[in-house]
Design an enzyme around this catalytic site. Structure first.
Site, PDB file in Angstrom:
ATOM      1  N   LYS A 248      -5.541   2.860   9.878  1.00 14.41           N
ATOM      2  CA  LYS A 248      -4.920   1.710   9.145  1.00 14.41           C
ATOM      3  C   LYS A 248      -5.357   1.372   7.657  1.00 14.41           C
ATOM      4  O   LYS A 248      -4.521   1.065   7.200  1.00 14.41           O
ATOM      5  CB  LYS A 248      -5.275   0.435   9.938  1.00 14.41           C
ATOM      6  CG  LYS A 248      -4.662   0.492  11.369  1.00 14.41           C
ATOM      7  CD  LYS A 248      -4.978  -1.026  11.924  1.00 14.41           C
ATOM      8  CE  LYS A 248      -4.262  -0.914  13.337  1.00 14.41           C
ATOM      9  NZ  LYS A 248      -4.608  -2.208  14.114  1.00 14.41           N
TER      10      LYS A 248
ATOM     11  N   CYS B 119      -9.340 -13.043  25.254  1.00 14.74           N
ATOM     12  CA  CYS B 119      -8.458 -12.929  24.088  1.00 14.74           C
ATOM     13  C   CYS B 119      -9.539 -12.109  23.111  1.00 14.74           C
ATOM     14  O   CYS B 119     -10.597 -12.251  22.933  1.00 14.74           O
ATOM     15  CB  CYS B 119      -8.424 -14.102  23.220  1.00 14.74           C
ATOM     16  SG  CYS B 119      -7.712 -14.340  21.407  1.00 14.74           S
TER      17      CYS B 119
ATOM     18  N   LYS C 113      -8.301  11.225  11.745  1.00 11.32           N
ATOM     19  CA  LYS C 113      -7.194  10.376  12.763  1.00 11.32           C
ATOM     20  C   LYS C 113      -6.632   9.403  11.693  1.00 11.32           C
ATOM     21  O   LYS C 113      -6.986   8.975  10.726  1.00 11.32           O
ATOM     22  CB  LYS C 113      -8.016   9.616  13.666  1.00 11.32           C
ATOM     23  CG  LYS C 113      -8.622  10.724  14.715  1.00 11.32           C
ATOM     24  CD  LYS C 113      -8.042  11.254  15.834  1.00 11.32           C
ATOM     25  CE  LYS C 113      -8.835  12.240  16.704  1.00 11.32           C
ATOM     26  NZ  LYS C 113      -7.896  12.970  17.708  1.00 11.32           N
TER      27      LYS C 113
ATOM     28  N   CYS D  78      -2.795 -17.571  24.329  1.00  8.55           N
ATOM     29  CA  CYS D  78      -4.109 -17.967  23.731  1.00  8.55           C
ATOM     30  C   CYS D  78      -4.020 -19.374  22.863  1.00  8.55           C
ATOM     31  O   CYS D  78      -3.187 -19.032  21.722  1.00  8.55           O
ATOM     32  CB  CYS D  78      -4.926 -17.053  23.041  1.00  8.55           C
ATOM     33  SG  CYS D  78      -6.233 -17.402  22.150  1.00  8.55           S
TER      34      CYS D  78
ATOM     35  N   HIS E 280     -10.694 -14.572  20.059  1.00  6.85           N
ATOM     36  CA  HIS E 280     -11.254 -15.710  20.341  1.00  6.85           C
ATOM     37  C   HIS E 280     -12.546 -15.423  21.538  1.00  6.85           C
ATOM     38  O   HIS E 280     -13.329 -16.341  21.573  1.00  6.85           O
ATOM     39  CB  HIS E 280     -10.489 -16.805  20.537  1.00  6.85           C
ATOM     40  CG  HIS E 280      -9.654 -16.993  19.154  1.00  6.85           C
ATOM     41  ND1 HIS E 280      -8.438 -16.591  18.912  1.00  6.85           N
ATOM     42  CD2 HIS E 280      -9.899 -17.972  18.443  1.00  6.85           C
ATOM     43  CE1 HIS E 280      -8.042 -17.155  18.116  1.00  6.85           C
ATOM     44  NE2 HIS E 280      -8.569 -17.939  17.311  1.00  6.85           N
TER      45      HIS E 280
ATOM     46  N   CYS F  46      -5.082 -18.524  19.105  1.00  7.02           N
ATOM     47  CA  CYS F  46      -4.237 -17.677  18.171  1.00  7.02           C
ATOM     48  C   CYS F  46      -2.675 -18.276  18.154  1.00  7.02           C
ATOM     49  O   CYS F  46      -1.871 -17.709  17.277  1.00  7.02           O
ATOM     50  CB  CYS F  46      -3.819 -16.242  19.073  1.00  7.02           C
ATOM     51  SG  CYS F  46      -5.463 -15.702  19.380  1.00  7.02           S
TER      52      CYS F  46
ATOM     53  N   HIS G  71       4.120   1.468   2.013  1.00  8.45           N
ATOM     54  CA  HIS G  71       5.248   0.808   1.578  1.00  8.45           C
ATOM     55  C   HIS G  71       5.777   1.609   0.354  1.00  8.45           C
ATOM     56  O   HIS G  71       7.245   1.720   0.411  1.00  8.45           O
ATOM     57  CB  HIS G  71       4.891  -0.527   0.944  1.00  8.45           C
ATOM     58  CG  HIS G  71       4.213  -1.476   2.076  1.00  8.45           C
ATOM     59  ND1 HIS G  71       2.837  -1.924   1.853  1.00  8.45           N
ATOM     60  CD2 HIS G  71       4.566  -2.072   3.316  1.00  8.45           C
ATOM     61  CE1 HIS G  71       2.578  -2.507   2.910  1.00  8.45           C
ATOM     62  NE2 HIS G  71       3.789  -2.569   3.671  1.00  8.45           N
TER      63      HIS G  71
ATOM     64  N   HIS H  93       0.781  -1.088   0.222  1.00  8.17           N
ATOM     65  CA  HIS H  93       0.220   0.101  -0.019  1.00  8.17           C
ATOM     66  C   HIS H  93       0.978   1.302   0.109  1.00  8.17           C
ATOM     67  O   HIS H  93       2.118   1.099  -0.243  1.00  8.17           O
ATOM     68  CB  HIS H  93      -1.058   0.011   1.172  1.00  8.17           C
ATOM     69  CG  HIS H  93      -0.339  -0.039   2.465  1.00  8.17           C
ATOM     70  ND1 HIS H  93       0.425   0.752   2.887  1.00  8.17           N
ATOM     71  CD2 HIS H  93      -0.285  -1.260   3.374  1.00  8.17           C
ATOM     72  CE1 HIS H  93       0.962   0.416   4.215  1.00  8.17           C
ATOM     73  NE2 HIS H  93       0.144  -0.673   4.600  1.00  8.17           N
TER      74      HIS H  93
END
Length: 509
Positions: free
Chosen positions: A298, A143, A295, A126, A146, A129, A21, A18
């Site tokens: 991601k 978790c 803000k 966990c 999960h 995971c 990178h 993206h």
RNA sequence: GGCGGCGUAGCUCAGUUGGUUAGAGCAGCGGAAUCAUAAUCCGCGUGUCGUAGGUUCGAGUCCUACCGCCGCUACCA
């Protein structure tokens, strides 16, 4: 000839390439191209980070082997590198046999030097995971993925004695105030070290997709140790018939985003110290590209799609925009609207139109041949000033400032056109000599701009040279006034940066 | 909580070690020009430099408090 080794981080292949990178890669490539212009022996390294449990798990979900999975995803990063016209000298992959062998040798050396010991890692684990959690990461003690209650588990691991490097690291920081740029990141890293370092585990017992420890093959190397070593392992096998370390080590610049500062500014130098190797000269920490008035997100990589920008405006526009609109080193807001504005105001209007009008005037007033004439002293001085400033700023990774310095010449040339009004001179046969000086100054100055900007605009710079009949001489020595041969034939080939009607985007989801 | 940073023109930001009338780009308004992708060039800003104090002959630039925002506070790639 001095050597310049520079690196980007290796990108974790679990995600799609993206904007973030592309940003790091473009910045590093700009530096690499610039230093090649200056005749340096450059080695530019980038690549992909491919081990770790996450890849193995996703591969399993897709019914693929881990190797097939990382092969596929690494190729996407390789394509991204090509799409932004980056020119790495080697594209490393941590699944390369040469890298794996190097990691094992390095770990063994670290152990032989007494920096590795066996210990117990304890934590909340966990089983779903297959990962350890910290209490803060849990949601109501469960978790987050999960919703199950993790159990307290102990795992036998091998540890790197990071704590032993606290004092040496501080000494290195104090002796090398330029070790980490910008200064705020230097202070951040230094104060972290000063706050006390704990040992870190360098192996995992429960993860198979990784590099086995040479002395305990049932454990694999923790992915960060594996990944960081790429910078050094590449030296050992990128060129099968040459150990590159004597020629290039240590790196002159390592570029990275602020989220991985600690690994590079604390653990990585400590690892090198432990192995008795020279530390990188400087780390350049750049910021995040954020969405305007929002803000940090991601999903920023999806909000401004670098490949869409390339399709609509060209790769030079993407490279220019990212390095120009956000001061390199800091955070900055980006948007399709800003791409659109800068593309037109600066690339199309200032630079593209300058080339166009110069070519047109030479075509119209002196039959398409650059006349023999003298460079105007003011333009000569502007080029000289810019040459010094662009070189100095680029060398310091002040890429935004370098662009600003180069643009001073573009502006000076547009101003020069207005001041000297060649269209007026052309009407008076008695002023032919003056016209010749003006047109020569303009053609030659435009050529010099292209040389100054060649590392930033790898597509456009050669086109500009061709337009003013300057051949293909892009060496840094050419960034001087008066290098254009009189009699050169200009060749207009249409707008360099054609106008784009509709801005990209609209409201992102 | 601790450490660090930021808050300057409508917008994005520069502002060396404290010192004459606080700057740039963009946007806006006015003008010039016509070689050029209607692209260029010139001119125009009474800004409480977050708030309140303090140090100083003098502070956007140092100190204190406060308000607002942000970063870091370790191995889960």
């Amino acid at each position: 000839m001095s050597s310049a080794f520079l690196t980007t981080p290796i990108y974790y292949v679990n995600a799609q390439p993206h904007l973030g990178h592309a940003y790091t890669t473009i910045a590093a490539d700009t530096y690499a191209r610039h230093m090649r212009q200056r005749g340096e022996d450059v080695f530019f390294l980038t690549g992909t980070d491919e081990h770790g449990d996450k890849n193995a798990r996703v591969a399993a979900e897709l019914g693929m082997t881990p190797q097939d999975f990382v092969d596929r995803n690494s190729a996407a990063f390789r394509r991204m590198t090509d799409d932004v016209l980056a020119t790495p000298d080697f594209f490393i992959r941590t699944t390369d046999p040469g890298h794996i062998a190097y990691v094992q040798d390095f770990l063994q050396a670290l152990k032989d030097n007494g920096h590795v010991y066996e210990g117990v890692y304890e934590g909340l684990y966990c089983t779903g995971c297959e990962a350890f959690y910290k209490e803060d990461d849990l949601v109501d003690g469960l978790c987050p993925d999960h919703g199950t209650k993790p159990e307290w588990l102990q795992e036998s691991n091998w540890f790197f004695r990071l704590s032993a490097f606290e004092a040496p690291l501080l000494a290195h920081y104090d002796a090398n105030p330029g070790f980490v740029s910008p200064a705020s990141r230097f202070n951040e890293a230094r104060s972290f070290i000063q706050g006390g370092l704990e040992d870190v585990s360098l192996s995992r017992a429960s993860i198979d997709w990784g590099v086995p420890l040479p002395w305990a093959p049932e454990q694999t190397c923790y992915v960060w140790f594996d990944a960081l070593l790429n910078y050094r392992s590449a030296m050992s096998y990128a060129r099968p018939d040459e150990d590159l370390a004597p020629r290039y080590w240590p790196p002159r610049w390592q570029l990275l985003a602020k989220d991985i500062l600690k690994f590079h500014a604390v653990i990585w130098p400590a690892m090198l110290m432990g192995a008795g190797m020279a530390l990188p000269e400087r780390l350049m920490i750049h910021g995040y590209l954020t969405v305007r008035d929002a803000k940090m997100s991601k999903s920023v990589g999806n909000v401004l799609d670098p490949f869409a920008v390339i399709d609509a405006y060209g790769v030079d526009a993407l490279r220019y925009y990212l390095l120009r609109d956000v001061r390199f080193g800091g955070d900055g807001g980006i948007s399709y609207e800003a791409v659109h504005e800068r593309y037109h105001a600066e690339l199309a209007n200032d630079l593209g139109n300058l080339v166009n009008r110069v070519v047109a005037m030479v075509g119209k007033y002196t039959d398409g041949r650059v006349p023999a004439g003298a460079c105007d002293p003011a333009i000569t001085a502007a080029v000289e000033t810019a040459r010094e400033a662009v070189g100095r700023h680029t060398g310091e990774m002040e890429l935004t400032e370098a662009l600003e310095a180069a643009w001073e010449v573009v502006r000076a040339l547009n101003r020069f056109v207005e001041e000297r009004a060649p269209w007026t001179l052309a009407k008076d046969p008695g002023r032919a000599d003056e016209l010749a000086d003006v047109l020569y100054t303009l053609a030659d100055g435009t050529r010099a701009c292209a040389v100054l900007l060649a590392a930033f605009l790898p597509v456009s710079a050669p086109r500009i040279l061709a337009a003013v009949g300057a051949g293909d001489a892009l060496g840094w020595d050419e960034a001087t006034a008066g290098r254009l041969a009189a009699g050169a034939a200009v060749a207009g080939e249409g707008p360099l940066f054609p106008r784009v009607e509709e801005p990209l985007g609209g409201a992102p989801s």
